[in-house]
Every structure is written in structure tokens, then in C-alpha cells.
Scaffold this motif. Structure first.
Motif, PDB file in Angstrom:
ATOM      1  N   SER A  46      32.576  12.259  19.122  1.00  0.00           N
ATOM      2  CA  SER A  46      32.466  10.929  19.731  1.00  0.00           C
ATOM      3  C   SER A  46      31.721   9.990  18.801  1.00  0.00           C
ATOM      4  CB  SER A  46      31.707  11.013  21.053  1.00  0.00           C
ATOM      5  OG  SER A  46      32.379  11.845  21.955  1.00  0.00           O
ATOM      6  N   ASP A  50      29.520   5.132  21.267  1.00  0.00           N
ATOM      7  CA  ASP A  50      29.904   5.579  22.609  1.00  0.00           C
ATOM      8  C   ASP A  50      28.810   6.440  23.243  1.00  0.00           C
ATOM      9  OD1 ASP A  50      32.323   4.239  22.328  1.00  0.00           O
ATOM     10  OD2 ASP A  50      33.379   6.028  21.607  1.00  0.00           O
ATOM     11  N   ASN A  53      26.058   4.061  24.251  1.00  0.00           N
ATOM     12  CA  ASN A  53      26.472   3.270  25.413  1.00  0.00           C
ATOM     13  C   ASN A  53      26.339   4.074  26.702  1.00  0.00           C
ATOM     14  OD1 ASN A  53      27.022   0.872  24.084  1.00  0.00           O
ATOM     15  ND2 ASN A  53      29.164   1.375  23.739  1.00  0.00           N
ATOM     16  N   GLN A  54      26.712   5.351  26.654  1.00  0.00           N
ATOM     17  CA  GLN A  54      26.582   6.179  27.855  1.00  0.00           C
ATOM     18  C   GLN A  54      25.116   6.372  28.225  1.00  0.00           C
ATOM     19  OE1 GLN A  54      28.933   9.716  28.102  1.00  0.00           O
ATOM     20  NE2 GLN A  54      27.819  10.468  29.884  1.00  0.00           N
TER      21      GLN A  54
END
Length: 112
Positions: A46, A50, A53-54
Motif C-alpha cells: 500500500s 494511504d 490517511n487510514q
């Protein structure tokens, strides 16, 4: 002063000032007054953006990446069952970066 989840304010009587920062052990925040969210933090190739952001959505904490080239890295690993700072330790070690808490934000930058 308005605090959001995972923030605290400390008053210094000697300096007569308030300092807002993150709590010692941030927890994922609840959505719609329900139990704290239980998210999967398992990533496979990933993008670092990302992953961050999570984490940002889960904890309600702003992440600032000083070295934008870190966004070009990918991450594979399982960060579940770890607290936020352990997750960041593992992530930063894998991408050769460091982080520091500055007020209510977490700053991520390349190791020198």
C-alpha cells in the motif's frame, strides 16, 4: 479552547500558559457515538499516503509529511493490535523515516 478526541491541554502555572498536545495513548475514535472503531491495519504493498490517511481517519489526528518523496514508498505489514505510536514506529522504520508529535499534529520526515 476546543479539544477534539485524542487531544489534551496542560496548564503551566509558572508561565501562565496552556499547551495543547496529543494524549499519551491515542485511541481510535468512535463514529456516531458508538464503540471505538475496530479497523484492519493490514496493508499489502500500500502507498504510504494511504496508510497515513487510514490512521488519520481512525484517530482523528493530522499527519504532516515534510518530505513528499516519502509518498513514493509502499508499505506491507500488519499494524493491528498495536497502539498508534507502535504503528508509527514500525511504519517509519520500514520507510527510513522518523516522526515527532508537535502540538496536535504528527510530523513525519526522512531520517538524516
Amino acid at each position: 479552547m476546543i479539544l477534539t478526541p485524542n487531544q489534551k491541554t496542560v496548564y503551566s502555572a509558572s508561565e501562565n500558559t496552556f499547551a495543547t498536545t496529543l494524549v499519551d495513548k491515542p485511541l481510535p475514535i468512535a463514529k456516531n457515538n458508538k464503540q471505538p472503531i475496530k479497523e484492519s491495519y493490514s496493508f499489502n504493498d500500500s502507498r504510504v499516503a494511504d496508510v497515513l490517511n487510514q490512521l488519520q481517519k481512525s484517530y482523528g489526528i493530522e499527519f504532516v509529511v515534510e518530505d513528499k518523496e516519502l509518498y513514493n514508498y509502499t508499505f506491507t505489514g500488519d499494524l493491528s493490535e498495536q497502539d498508534l505510536y507502535s504503528q508509527l514506529d514500525f511504519l517509519c522504520e520500514s520507510i527510513q523515516a522518523t516522526y515527532q508529535v508537535k502540538e496536535t499534529k504528527i510530523i513525519i520526515k526522512e531520517k538524516n
